[in-house]
Design a protein around this motif. Sequence first.
Motif, PDB file in Angstrom:
ATOM      1  N   LEU A  72       0.844  -1.188   0.000  1.00  0.00           N
ATOM      2  CA  LEU A  72       0.000   0.000   0.000  1.00  0.00           C
ATOM      3  C   LEU A  72       0.883   1.243   0.000  1.00  0.00           C
ATOM      4  O   LEU A  72       1.835   1.353   0.789  1.00  0.00           O
ATOM      5  CB  LEU A  72      -0.902   0.034   1.232  1.00  0.00           C
ATOM      6  CG  LEU A  72      -1.833   1.257   1.284  1.00  0.00           C
ATOM      7  CD1 LEU A  72      -3.270   0.856   1.532  1.00  0.00           C
ATOM      8  CD2 LEU A  72      -1.375   2.255   2.339  1.00  0.00           C
ATOM      9  N   PHE A  73       0.604   2.169  -0.917  1.00  0.00           N
ATOM     10  CA  PHE A  73       1.304   3.446  -1.006  1.00  0.00           C
ATOM     11  C   PHE A  73       0.343   4.548  -0.568  1.00  0.00           C
ATOM     12  O   PHE A  73      -0.855   4.481  -0.872  1.00  0.00           O
ATOM     13  CB  PHE A  73       1.755   3.718  -2.447  1.00  0.00           C
ATOM     14  CG  PHE A  73       2.779   2.737  -2.966  1.00  0.00           C
ATOM     15  CD1 PHE A  73       4.130   3.039  -2.919  1.00  0.00           C
ATOM     16  CD2 PHE A  73       2.390   1.514  -3.502  1.00  0.00           C
ATOM     17  CE1 PHE A  73       5.077   2.138  -3.397  1.00  0.00           C
ATOM     18  CE2 PHE A  73       3.319   0.614  -3.983  1.00  0.00           C
ATOM     19  CZ  PHE A  73       4.671   0.930  -3.933  1.00  0.00           C
ATOM     20  N   TYR A  74       0.868   5.553   0.092  1.00  0.00           N
ATOM     21  CA  TYR A  74       0.001   6.668   0.475  1.00  0.00           C
ATOM     22  C   TYR A  74       0.721   7.992   0.257  1.00  0.00           C
ATOM     23  O   TYR A  74       1.944   8.087   0.351  1.00  0.00           O
ATOM     24  CB  TYR A  74      -0.495   6.534   1.914  1.00  0.00           C
ATOM     25  CG  TYR A  74       0.550   6.307   2.978  1.00  0.00           C
ATOM     26  CD1 TYR A  74       1.006   7.351   3.771  1.00  0.00           C
ATOM     27  CD2 TYR A  74       1.050   5.020   3.208  1.00  0.00           C
ATOM     28  CE1 TYR A  74       1.947   7.131   4.757  1.00  0.00           C
ATOM     29  CE2 TYR A  74       1.994   4.798   4.196  1.00  0.00           C
ATOM     30  CZ  TYR A  74       2.452   5.861   4.972  1.00  0.00           C
ATOM     31  OH  TYR A  74       3.388   5.654   5.950  1.00  0.00           O
ATOM     32  N   TYR A  75      -0.067   8.992  -0.074  1.00  0.00           N
ATOM     33  CA  TYR A  75       0.449  10.317  -0.418  1.00  0.00           C
ATOM     34  C   TYR A  75      -0.352  11.388   0.303  1.00  0.00           C
ATOM     35  O   TYR A  75      -1.561  11.264   0.494  1.00  0.00           O
ATOM     36  CB  TYR A  75       0.348  10.572  -1.928  1.00  0.00           C
ATOM     37  CG  TYR A  75       0.516  12.039  -2.286  1.00  0.00           C
ATOM     38  CD1 TYR A  75       1.782  12.571  -2.519  1.00  0.00           C
ATOM     39  CD2 TYR A  75      -0.576  12.894  -2.360  1.00  0.00           C
ATOM     40  CE1 TYR A  75       1.947  13.911  -2.804  1.00  0.00           C
ATOM     41  CE2 TYR A  75      -0.420  14.237  -2.652  1.00  0.00           C
ATOM     42  CZ  TYR A  75       0.835  14.747  -2.878  1.00  0.00           C
ATOM     43  OH  TYR A  75       0.990  16.079  -3.155  1.00  0.00           O
ATOM     44  N   GLY A  76       0.324  12.455   0.656  1.00  0.00           N
ATOM     45  CA  GLY A  76      -0.333  13.634   1.191  1.00  0.00           C
ATOM     46  C   GLY A  76       0.695  14.714   1.423  1.00  0.00           C
ATOM     47  O   GLY A  76       1.852  14.430   1.764  1.00  0.00           O
ATOM     48  N   ASP A  77       0.330  15.947   1.218  1.00  0.00           N
ATOM     49  CA  ASP A  77       1.223  17.074   1.448  1.00  0.00           C
ATOM     50  C   ASP A  77       1.399  17.254   2.952  1.00  0.00           C
ATOM     51  O   ASP A  77       0.417  17.474   3.663  1.00  0.00           O
ATOM     52  CB  ASP A  77       0.607  18.335   0.826  1.00  0.00           C
ATOM     53  CG  ASP A  77       1.564  19.504   0.849  1.00  0.00           C
ATOM     54  OD1 ASP A  77       2.397  19.569   1.767  1.00  0.00           O
ATOM     55  OD2 ASP A  77       1.463  20.366  -0.039  1.00  0.00           O
TER      56      ASP A  77
END
Length: 563
Positions: A528-533
């Motif tokens: 699982l990959f996750y992104y957020g500023d």
Amino acid sequence: MWKHIFSNGLRYEQQNASSKNLILSVLNTTTTKREAKDYLTKYTNEQETINHCLLFIRHLHAFPTQTLSKLSNSIKRLRMLGLRPICIVPPTTAKLVTQHSEILDKLLTDAELHPLHFKEGLSKSRTGLFHSVLSSESQLFDGTIVDMVPIIKPYIYNEETASEYMAPNVVKFLDHLCQNVTTHIDKFFILNQIGGIPSIERNENAHVFINLSQEYEKLALDLKKELKYLAKREPESSDLLHRMELYAKEEQIVSMEGQLNEHLQNLQLMDAVLSNLSTTATGLITKVSTAALSSDNKNPLVYNVLTDRSLISSSLPRFKNTRHNQYSHPDLHFHPTNLTEQDPVYVTTVFKKGIHTRIFDYPTLTQYNTTGLPLEFHIKSTGRSIPNLAPDLKLDLLKLERIINASFRRKLDLEDYLRRINGKIASIIVLGDYEGIAILTYEGSKEKPFIYLDKFAVMPKMKGSLGISDIIFNIIFQKYPNEVVWRSRKDNVVNKWYFQRSVGVFSLSLNLDSTASLIDQKDSIFNLFYYGDPDNSDKKFKDVTRLKEYAKYVRDIQPSWQK
């Protein structure tokens, strides 16, 4: 690594040891296998196409001799790589045009090339039509004259009056120069003193990549707004000190206006020229000092010829560590100490005319907003009038299915897939004629849903071209800056690319229960990959409970492939 490919030779004429060494060194340090293959295919003996680049250099007279000498060497390297320059002199005064042409002549001669001067780039017929020297003298661009480099001056010959005049508008001049030409122009390079188009998100450093089809109008409008604001000359208040401050900064403001006007004109030039060329053509703007760099893997011109891309990926989050390390800090005003503002990454913008983008924000697909929808998903009429959308506003489900099948090399069970996502679609992003797509859904609990990138697909023939993957991820990150997750098979070759664009990654085989007494663990083939500023979402990604919530929902999503 690439030596075996040279057994058949390259298509340019001087296949000497230095040219081979140049190509081998850069291929080994900068390119992927696909990029190397694309470059070598373009320049093999079997190819009939002769590749040219338009070279447009501003304020050439303002640079010191040492810089010009290094720039001459860069031009020589471009020719060794198989690219034939065509130099365009910017319209200014007759004196400066002559001076600019003489400097170009020396640059090319020092590069062991043969300059050929054309005084008129265009001729205007009695009917008002313009004819380009690139078409009227096309026999000079067929490769017969080895290492000949045209220097085209910005004059227009008027057939009706039998006189010539300086082109009054440089954008229109280059637009007409490139219209309906048979000469194959693969690159358009603008070299100047101020670099690429500034980006607010990158602290006024240059945009990395611009998809003109998608971004041109907004970027041009933003630059015009800045110019309009400066033209007002409004102090912060009527206070005497603020008025004096404005007066004291007049010279600085005039300089800013000059730079903004040049950036706007450069953007207009890129749009005008690339609109006339093949969709595969690439534009690039950088500083002359950067184009003069002797390091092949840092020189953006050499790098772009071999890879057809920018020095870094435009979809890398600005706060992520990269090989240049320039976006490792969330503060936009932070500049790492190991870089200077002269680093090519800061001052170079790569352009493509690009590809049309559409975003469908329909939570539920119906027969009214989608074509090719199975009858099972048609909604019953309620008696109320439902508007019939124009064809380009409707999602083409058959084309969507086709690209998913082609990209994953498996057949989608469309009905099963729609049963899962219909009603909770966040966005469907479509590039071109369904040459690249992304499907994003809302997953998780109703109280705390999150954005999940459910499908990301690019047509096999388009992979690695036009920056499609970067464009899609840029749209996703701009539209959903706080929270996006996706999964990928652990053996997926794209995982390194995904990792570079994520905040973190972990295996979905982990125990996802937060209590020690229970076990919620399943074997999974996915990460699982996750992104957020971090400016907006840092707390979420430090919340282990929230991360496990992502993982639990994403892990248990069943694929919808035909058996």
